[in-house]
Design a protein around this motif. Structure first.
Motif, PDB file in Angstrom:
ATOM      1  N   LEU A 187       4.250  -2.114  -7.923  1.00 28.02           N
ATOM      2  CA  LEU A 187       3.833  -3.187  -8.920  1.00 28.02           C
ATOM      3  C   LEU A 187       4.468  -4.414  -8.565  1.00 28.02           C
ATOM      4  O   LEU A 187       4.075  -5.511  -9.255  1.00 28.02           O
ATOM      5  CB  LEU A 187       4.518  -2.605 -10.368  1.00 28.02           C
ATOM      6  N   ASP A 188       5.380  -4.558  -7.449  1.00 27.16           N
ATOM      7  CA  ASP A 188       5.862  -5.966  -6.990  1.00 27.16           C
ATOM      8  C   ASP A 188       5.174  -6.242  -5.869  1.00 27.16           C
ATOM      9  O   ASP A 188       5.522  -7.300  -5.015  1.00 27.16           O
ATOM     10  CB  ASP A 188       7.244  -5.649  -6.785  1.00 27.16           C
TER      11      ASP A 188
ATOM     12  N   ARG B  56      -0.159 -10.242  -5.096  1.00 23.47           N
ATOM     13  CA  ARG B  56      -1.135 -10.304  -6.078  1.00 23.47           C
ATOM     14  C   ARG B  56      -2.508 -10.531  -5.553  1.00 23.47           C
ATOM     15  O   ARG B  56      -2.489 -11.082  -4.696  1.00 23.47           O
ATOM     16  CB  ARG B  56      -0.835 -11.439  -7.232  1.00 23.47           C
TER      17      ARG B  56
ATOM     18  N   LEU C  99      -3.880 -10.077 -10.458  1.00 24.11           N
ATOM     19  CA  LEU C  99      -3.064  -9.178 -11.146  1.00 24.11           C
ATOM     20  C   LEU C  99      -2.653  -8.433  -9.504  1.00 24.11           C
ATOM     21  O   LEU C  99      -3.222  -8.693  -8.535  1.00 24.11           O
ATOM     22  CB  LEU C  99      -3.859  -7.956 -11.692  1.00 24.11           C
ATOM     23  N   VAL C 100      -1.629  -7.413  -9.696  1.00 27.80           N
ATOM     24  CA  VAL C 100      -1.338  -6.630  -8.555  1.00 27.80           C
ATOM     25  C   VAL C 100      -2.440  -5.307  -8.760  1.00 27.80           C
ATOM     26  O   VAL C 100      -2.211  -4.634  -9.524  1.00 27.80           O
ATOM     27  CB  VAL C 100       0.285  -6.159  -8.698  1.00 27.80           C
TER      28      VAL C 100
ATOM     29  N   LEU D  94       0.220  -0.802 -14.999  1.00 28.42           N
ATOM     30  CA  LEU D  94      -0.317  -1.734 -14.066  1.00 28.42           C
ATOM     31  C   LEU D  94      -0.721  -2.773 -14.548  1.00 28.42           C
ATOM     32  O   LEU D  94      -0.487  -4.118 -14.033  1.00 28.42           O
ATOM     33  CB  LEU D  94      -1.306  -1.036 -13.204  1.00 28.42           C
TER      34      LEU D  94
ATOM     35  N   GLN E  93       0.080  -4.514 -16.864  1.00 25.05           N
ATOM     36  CA  GLN E  93       1.196  -5.722 -17.309  1.00 25.05           C
ATOM     37  C   GLN E  93       1.323  -6.780 -16.291  1.00 25.05           C
ATOM     38  O   GLN E  93       1.886  -7.761 -16.468  1.00 25.05           O
ATOM     39  CB  GLN E  93       2.154  -4.984 -17.601  1.00 25.05           C
ATOM     40  N   THR E  94       0.787  -6.686 -15.071  1.00 28.03           N
ATOM     41  CA  THR E  94       0.630  -7.566 -14.030  1.00 28.03           C
ATOM     42  C   THR E  94      -0.361  -8.344 -14.292  1.00 28.03           C
ATOM     43  O   THR E  94      -0.360  -9.369 -13.395  1.00 28.03           O
ATOM     44  CB  THR E  94       0.669  -6.730 -12.749  1.00 28.03           C
ATOM     45  N   TYR E  95      -1.346  -8.222 -15.089  1.00 26.45           N
ATOM     46  CA  TYR E  95      -2.639  -9.045 -15.105  1.00 26.45           C
ATOM     47  C   TYR E  95      -2.315 -10.294 -15.821  1.00 26.45           C
ATOM     48  O   TYR E  95      -1.706 -10.402 -16.879  1.00 26.45           O
ATOM     49  CB  TYR E  95      -3.474  -8.038 -16.041  1.00 26.45           C
ATOM     50  N   GLU E  96      -2.942 -11.268 -15.262  1.00 25.88           N
ATOM     51  CA  GLU E  96      -2.427 -12.763 -15.666  1.00 25.88           C
ATOM     52  C   GLU E  96      -3.754 -13.388 -15.750  1.00 25.88           C
ATOM     53  O   GLU E  96      -4.789 -13.634 -14.870  1.00 25.88           O
ATOM     54  CB  GLU E  96      -1.447 -13.409 -14.959  1.00 25.88           C
TER      55      GLU E  96
END
Length: 227
Positions: free
Chosen positions: A84-85, A88, A98-99, A214, A216-219
């Protein structure tokens, strides 16, 4: 008639030939021993290298297990959570980033599908993302549109409210022919985001919370404004 005894010269020549044969045989034996030593050396070296690699691999898996309580394998649910880190993925049009799931491969979307991005994973899974202008839609109108589509398809897709970061979203699932799909829809400004995961039914309960985490990494990217 008594047999003729070899002369001293013939006896010396015979002994010389015997010494040459013995020397040649010793050389052949030494060569075989050298080859066997080389084979054993390189074989042992390769075994040692393989052992070191395996120990490092096991050590990495052990440390991941200590951190997460799960054993991470390439492309599986634990592997996704461990990544998750990771770097991106940025949509070329700037609509989102996102990741992506670790070790999944980005592929070309099917023509006419409307998706900007598709990632393929193991077990015939995929993740597809579509972002479009929402024409000033509201959350209530999004819910109404999804209910209307559900009625048109005669599908039963119960809606749940979830959050993608700070954004309120609608989560649904539906059983298709071979796979089960997880659907996420939400709005940001003047953009409508639709994300879907295709998952084998027997793996859905394992992967569904992983994919929600996952996301939650979406921007969301830039807001497209009316001219």
């Amino acid at each position: 008639m008594a047999p003729r005894l070899p002369t001293p010269e013939e006896l010396a020549a015979f002994q010389a030939r015997a010494r040459l044969r013995d020397r040649a045989e010793h050389q052949r034996l030494d060569a075989r021993k050298t080859v066997m030593r080389l084979i054993l050396f390189f074989g042992g070296f390769l075994v040692l290298v393989a052992l070191i690699v395996d120990i490092r691999h096991y050590s990495g898996r052990f440390h991941r297990f200590q951190r997460t309580g799960t054993e991470s394998r390439k492309g599986d649910a634990a592997d996704i959570l461990a990544g998750l880190d990771d770097p991106r993925y940025q949509d070329p049009g700037g609509l989102f980033s996102l990741v992506p799931p670790r070790h999944w491969v980005r592929v070309r979307p099917e023509p006419g599908s409307g998706f900007q991005t598709v990632f393929k994973g193991p077990h015939n899974m995929d993740m597809a993302i579509m972002v479009a202008v929402s024409n000033n839609a509201t959350f209530d109108s999004l819910v109404a549109d999804l209910r209307r589509i559900e009625r048109q398809l005669s599908a039963n897709m119960p809606m749940e409210i979830t959050f993608i970061g700070p954004h309120r979203a609608i989560k649904r699932s539906a059983q298709l022919f071979k796979n089960k799909v997880l659907l996420i829809d939400f709005l940001t400004g003047n953009l409508a985001h639709h994300i879907q995961f295709s998952i084998p039914p027997e793996l859905f309960d394992e992967y569904e919370p992983v994919f929600v985490q996952l996301l939650q990494t979406y921007e969301p990217g830039r807001i497209i404004r009316d001219p």
